[in-house]
Scaffold this active site. Structure first.
Site, mmCIF file in Angstrom:
data_model
loop_
_atom_site.group_PDB
_atom_site.id
_atom_site.type_symbol
_atom_site.label_atom_id
_atom_site.label_comp_id
_atom_site.label_asym_id
_atom_site.label_seq_id
_atom_site.Cartn_x
_atom_site.Cartn_y
_atom_site.Cartn_z
ATOM 1 N N LYS A 30 19.080 53.208 4.852
ATOM 2 C CA LYS A 30 18.510 54.231 5.479
ATOM 3 C C LYS A 30 19.544 55.331 4.798
ATOM 4 O O LYS A 30 20.752 55.215 5.452
ATOM 5 C CB LYS A 30 18.645 53.983 6.887
ATOM 6 N N GLU B 106 16.048 47.804 3.493
ATOM 7 C CA GLU B 106 16.382 48.928 2.469
ATOM 8 C C GLU B 106 17.601 49.798 3.152
ATOM 9 O O GLU B 106 17.589 49.968 4.404
ATOM 10 C CB GLU B 106 15.142 49.949 2.443
ATOM 11 N N ARG C 172 13.350 63.575 5.102
ATOM 12 C CA ARG C 172 12.259 62.840 4.601
ATOM 13 C C ARG C 172 11.414 63.716 3.664
ATOM 14 O O ARG C 172 11.045 64.621 4.174
ATOM 15 C CB ARG C 172 11.375 62.448 5.846
ATOM 16 N N PHE D 105 10.798 54.873 -1.368
ATOM 17 C CA PHE D 105 10.628 53.671 -0.777
ATOM 18 C C PHE D 105 9.375 53.344 -0.573
ATOM 19 O O PHE D 105 9.159 52.280 0.077
ATOM 20 C CB PHE D 105 11.436 53.680 0.613
ATOM 21 N N LYS E 5 14.523 50.048 12.463
ATOM 22 C CA LYS E 5 15.759 50.577 11.729
ATOM 23 C C LYS E 5 16.745 50.084 12.599
ATOM 24 O O LYS E 5 16.902 50.090 13.544
ATOM 25 C CB LYS E 5 15.512 52.235 11.750
ATOM 26 N N ARG F 13 8.654 65.523 7.158
ATOM 27 C CA ARG F 13 8.196 64.645 8.081
ATOM 28 C C ARG F 13 7.182 65.489 8.905
ATOM 29 O O ARG F 13 6.066 64.887 9.401
ATOM 30 C CB ARG F 13 9.260 64.195 8.752
ATOM 31 N N ARG G 41 4.612 54.529 15.461
ATOM 32 C CA ARG G 41 5.723 54.025 15.421
ATOM 33 C C ARG G 41 5.611 52.401 15.468
ATOM 34 O O ARG G 41 5.883 51.803 16.618
ATOM 35 C CB ARG G 41 6.608 54.554 16.532
ATOM 36 N N GLU H 165 13.271 59.969 0.513
ATOM 37 C CA GLU H 165 14.246 60.727 1.312
ATOM 38 C C GLU H 165 15.282 61.507 0.375
ATOM 39 O O GLU H 165 15.352 61.018 -0.862
ATOM 40 C CB GLU H 165 15.221 59.601 1.963
#
Length: 508
Positions: A211, A209, A216, A300, A378, A231, A372, A260
């Site tokens: 970025k 996707e 966010r 997303f 990313k 976020r 994470r 986003e």
DNA sequence: TTCCGACAGTGGGGTCGCAAT
DNA sequence: ATTGCGACCCCACTATCGGAA
């Protein structure tokens, strides 16, 4: 419970390096704290305040009164005083804050003062924060850590989760569920140097996707009520009416979406991050702001659609639900492929359109909120320049006694001098820190300072960065974004460093 | 026994709102 | 009107521990 109990536990936690020992100290204290003060104890020992923020930082913590000799302050008393400090506003509020801070610090011992100071500046530095505290809560409440983590994911605020665990055990923790209107800890991404590397990390087909370089947003809707969170789980609903209207217009009335928000130019290309950031932060005159800097939102992920929780479903099923619930123009562009060439081309296309990069996602991972995990990777392009060290700042904490933060300059061919473009402390190993400290002290010039050491511009260092942005802080009107050290270039002289023109050419 | 995931620490630039100057 | 501060948006990277392999 007394504040001194926390201060002593914090000292013990800091003194032991092993995480198991830290967990032991924290769990021991949590076993002693009463239900009324559990939330406060958990907050303070993981570096947070129950109020989250109270408008007090390092500057207002200078010139504190003399400490007491005997520790008598309770957690409830301290919390109540911090609450009063945080609730002050309007003219005279700073003086009132100062008086209350004086009252607080005059009521505690030296050790408690030091603890409070670190807590209020957000620099607890005891080697334990939320992650370790989760384990300590699990140990003290005798529940599996995974149960605490799951509840934290859904509730987003560890002190509340911890107090519940201590009071009611697993059954109380299981009562936490996704609640529309209350934010969930967002899923985070690892990073990789290329799409090919990211695909290898994931192994097999993946969803790639764009970025977007924006902010966010986690958007909740129940009925007509739409709420938007950042976020860090702050409520920014009133600042982003475009998002509220877009989600309110959807047919589905029971939704939680992840996405986003970004400012786009009329031609559809993204504005620099500074523009989006400023627009999203603006609270005054939003109606006027949105006319000049309109926001667009791209989703997303879907955590809840049609009243059904999707967190535990694999990515491809969540995305299918998202596509069904949201029109295509509000869904982040995405390509599903196992082919590295196709993935790299998709990445290149995103960059050509001015976007930040891509996120490569495993189709089979659930929404691992707050972690994470390897499910999202990313990929961003990396620029590099050879710059000259103009000065260095003394480090703090574990970098105490070493010169750490570098001032970086590009060559100005007109004058033969150097133009500062920013600072960095990233990418340095302990060995490099020691080496550069020696070098800088050898090259030091000008008056000695306990903050910054000016050095002769002789050392060339290769610096990686994400991009160049406009700056009002630095003389060249430009600054590097996310600068970090790659390596020193002893083979290069300062007059061979990259020039300000080279940097300027990278401005968007 | 080695490897690697997760955490904490160490700070970066930019922007806004607010209170003080 | 300007300045300083706090809070928060974006964030990269290394060292370390301890469980996984």
């Amino acid at each position: 419970m007394l504040l001194i109990d926390l201060a002593r536990t914090s000292a013990a936690v800091a003194a032991d390096r092993a995480r198991t020992a830290k967990i032991g100290h924290l769990a021991e204290l949590l076993g002693r704290v009463g239900p009324d003060e559990a939330e406060i104890a958990i907050a303070y020992l993981s570096g947070e305040l129950r109020q989250r923020q109270i408008g007090v930082g390092w500057r207002r913590l200078r010139d504190l009164p003399e400490p007491r000799q005997v520790a008598t302050a309770t957690l409830a008393q301290v919390d109540a005083l911090l609450e009063r400090i945080g609730s002050r506003s309007g003219p005279g509020s700073q003086a009132a804050r100062r008086d209350l801070l004086n009252e607080l610090f005059a009521a505690v011992t030296r050790q408690e003062q030091a603890f409070l100071k670190r807590l209020l500046t957000g620099e607890l530095r005891q080697g334990a924060q939320g992650g370790v505290m989760v384990e300590a809560i699990a140990k003290a409440a005798d529940v599996p850590a995974a149960e605490v983590r799951r509840a934290l994911t859904l509730r987003g605020w560890l002190p509340a989760v911890g107090a519940t665990a201590l009071g009611g055990g697993v059954s109380a923790l299981r009562a936490f569920h996704l609640e529309v209107g209350r934010p969930v800890a967002p899923m985070l991404a690892q990073s990789a140097p290329s799409v090919t590397a990211a695909l290898e990390k994931i192994g097999g087909p993946a969803a790639i996707e764009w970025k977007l370089d924006g902010v966010r947003v986690q958007t909740h809707r129940r009925g007509d009520q739409v709420t938007v969170f950042t976020r860090a789980l702050d409520d920014i609903t009133s600042q982003v009416p475009e998002v509220v209207e877009a989600v309110a217009a959807l047919p589905d009335t029971d939704l939680v979406l992840d996405g986003e928000v970004i400012a786009l130019r009329p031609d559809g290309r993204p504005e620099p991050f500074q523009v989006t950031s400023g627009r999203v932060a603006g609270k005054i005159g939003v109606d006027a702001l949105r006319k000049t800097v309109p926001l667009s939102v791209f989703f997303f992920d879907a955590l809840r659609v049609g009243g059904a929780d999707l967190l535990d479903l694999p990515d491809e099923e969540r995305h299918a639900a998202l596509e069904a619930a949201v029109p295509a123009e509000m869904v982040t562009p995405r390509l599903v492929t196992a082919d590295a060439d196709a993935g790299e081309e998709f990445f290149a296309d995103a960059l050509r359109r001015g976007h930040e990069g891509v996120v490569v996602k495993s189709p089979c991972t659930s929404y691992a909120a707050g972690r994470r995990g390897a499910g999202w990777v990313k990929v961003k392009p990396r620029h590099a320049l050879d710059l000259v060290v103009l000065a260095a700042e003394w480090g703090g904490g574990r970098r105490q006694g070493r010169l750490s933060n570098l001032h970086l300059g590009a060559l100005d061919p007109e004058t033969g001098g150097f133009v500062m473009l920013g600072k960095t402390f990233k990418g340095l190993t302990d060995e490099l820190l020691s080496w550069q400290t020696e070098q800088f002290l050898r090259l030091a010039e000008g008056p000695a300072d306990d903050w910054v050491v000016m050095v002769k511009p002789e050392l060339v260092v290769e610096i990686a960065f994400d991009g160049v942005q406009r700056s009002s802080r630095y003389p060249g009107g430009m600054a590097l974004r996310f600068a970090r050290v790659l390596r020193y270039r002893p083979d290069k002289r300062p007059d061979e460093a990259d020039t300000v023109e080279t940097v300027r050419a990278l401005l968007p």
